[in-house]
Motif scaffolding. Structure first.
Motif, PDB file in Angstrom:
ATOM      1  N   ASP A  63       0.853  -1.180   0.000  1.00 28.99           N
ATOM      2  CA  ASP A  63       0.000   0.000   0.000  1.00 28.99           C
ATOM      3  C   ASP A  63       0.893   1.236   0.000  1.00 28.99           C
ATOM      4  OD1 ASP A  63      -3.223   0.325   0.788  1.00 28.99           O
ATOM      5  OD2 ASP A  63      -2.010   2.124   1.122  1.00 28.99           O
ATOM      6  N   LEU A  64       0.398   2.310  -0.575  1.00 32.68           N
ATOM      7  CA  LEU A  64       1.158   3.556  -0.629  1.00 32.68           C
ATOM      8  C   LEU A  64       1.175   4.284   0.713  1.00 32.68           C
ATOM      9  CD1 LEU A  64       2.726   5.567  -2.405  1.00 32.68           C
ATOM     10  CD2 LEU A  64       0.532   6.558  -3.088  1.00 32.68           C
ATOM     11  N   SER A  65       0.168   4.003   1.549  1.00 33.36           N
ATOM     12  CA  SER A  65       0.011   4.723   2.812  1.00 33.36           C
ATOM     13  C   SER A  65       0.841   4.088   3.928  1.00 33.36           C
ATOM     14  CB  SER A  65      -1.463   4.739   3.220  1.00 33.36           C
ATOM     15  OG  SER A  65      -1.610   5.158   4.562  1.00 33.36           O
ATOM     16  N   ASP A  66       1.772   4.848   4.483  1.00 33.75           N
ATOM     17  CA  ASP A  66       2.552   4.371   5.630  1.00 33.75           C
ATOM     18  C   ASP A  66       1.652   4.038   6.814  1.00 33.75           C
ATOM     19  OD1 ASP A  66       5.066   4.602   4.369  1.00 33.75           O
ATOM     20  OD2 ASP A  66       5.231   6.719   4.915  1.00 33.75           O
ATOM     21  N   ALA A  67       0.612   4.867   7.009  1.00 32.52           N
ATOM     22  CA  ALA A  67      -0.288   4.640   8.142  1.00 32.52           C
ATOM     23  C   ALA A  67      -1.027   3.318   7.996  1.00 32.52           C
ATOM     24  CB  ALA A  67      -1.288   5.792   8.250  1.00 32.52           C
ATOM     25  N   MET A  68      -1.471   3.010   6.787  1.00 36.22           N
ATOM     26  CA  MET A  68      -2.154   1.740   6.551  1.00 36.22           C
ATOM     27  C   MET A  68      -1.212   0.555   6.777  1.00 36.22           C
ATOM     28  SD  MET A  68      -5.365   2.192   5.799  1.00 36.22           S
ATOM     29  CE  MET A  68      -6.617   2.918   4.742  1.00 36.22           C
TER      30      MET A  68
END
Length: 261
Positions: A63-68
């Motif tokens: 995923d591109l999102s670090d938080a995810m």
């Protein structure tokens, strides 16, 4: 997923978990097998990667999102999760399958995604995905556009964060890359949101933030209330919001070899 969208992993899990729940049918359609190497593209907080792993497959979530990704690693420490851009990635060893649920419509450079998926698959590998198709959440998008234009003088057309292709458009894109499109369907899936009256606000906060990046928190809340009022007659029924989801589900195969001409 979209580089222009700030993903809130807690909101996604707590208020928008229906996305992963609806994706379980796509996992069944993928039919993962023991020992297969499978890439979950746009894996979010990892729920479907975990569902795939229960079949005995060796899953990598991206995923591109670090938080995810951070949230996914916390939830499922035995699965490999990596941060990566689906529009420009390479793999060291090809996969038996690439899977994606509710993520491809965040990737506007769809041709680049198809090329990356092609190179990530073994010959004979499969690409199985479901995502928003043409007309997806059209009533919500119309309400957003009307409120931004009428109340703020903003043209929303350039702020649209999604790619919602027709089935012909997306199938042709895959075929140009070299895939054999084995199955493709474009279908309506009216989707109830949880949390009653608050459901649409959670959805707007979680998925439509790109329209409101210049808004302070108070102004954003006012805009959300105005959008809800605008969309209510079309989308609020029996105490809950029911969004006009339209999805594409597709299965494409990378041929074992290109046919000679």
């Amino acid at each position: 997923m979209s580089s222009n969208h700030a993903w809130q992993s807690g909101l996604y899990d707590n208020k928008l978990g229906f996305v992963s729940e609806l994706g379980k049918g796509v996992v069944e359609w993928l039919d993962p097998q023991q020992g297969e190497r499978i890439l979950d593209l746009g894996c979010g907080t990892g729920d479907l990667a975990y569902a795939i792993s229960k079949a005995g497959a060796n899953v990598t979530g991206m995923d591109l999102s670090d938080a995810m990704i951070e949230k996914a690693r916390d939830k499922y420490p035995d699965i490999r999760f990596i941060t990566g851009n689906a529009e420009q990635f390479q793999v060291a060893e090809p996969f038996d399958a690439v899977f994606s649920n509710a993520a491809l419509h965040w990737m506007k450079n769809a041709g680049q995604v198809a090329e990356c998926v092609w190179h990530a698959l073994k010959p004979g590998g499969r690409f199985v995905a479901e995502f928003g198709g043409r007309g997806n959440v059209e009533q919500v998008v119309k309400a957003i556009g009307a409120v931004l234009e009428e109340n703020y003088g903003i043209d929303a057309s350039g702020l649209h964060p999604w790619y919602f292709p027709s089935i012909a458009e997306y199938s042709s894109l895959l075929e140009r890359q070299g895939f054999h499109v084995a199955y493709a369907v474009h279908f309506d899936r009216p989707t109830p949101l949880p949390d009653g009256e608050e459901g649409l606000r959670h959805w707007l906060s979680g998925f439509a933030g790109g329209f409101f990046e210049s808004f302070a928190e108070e102004e954003r809340s006012k805009a959300f209330a105005n959008i809800a009022a605008k969309a209510r007659d079309d989308l609020f029924r029996d105490g809950s919001w029911r969004l006009d989801y339209k999805r594409i589900r597709i299965k494409a195969i990378k041929p074992s070899s290109r046919a000679a001409i």
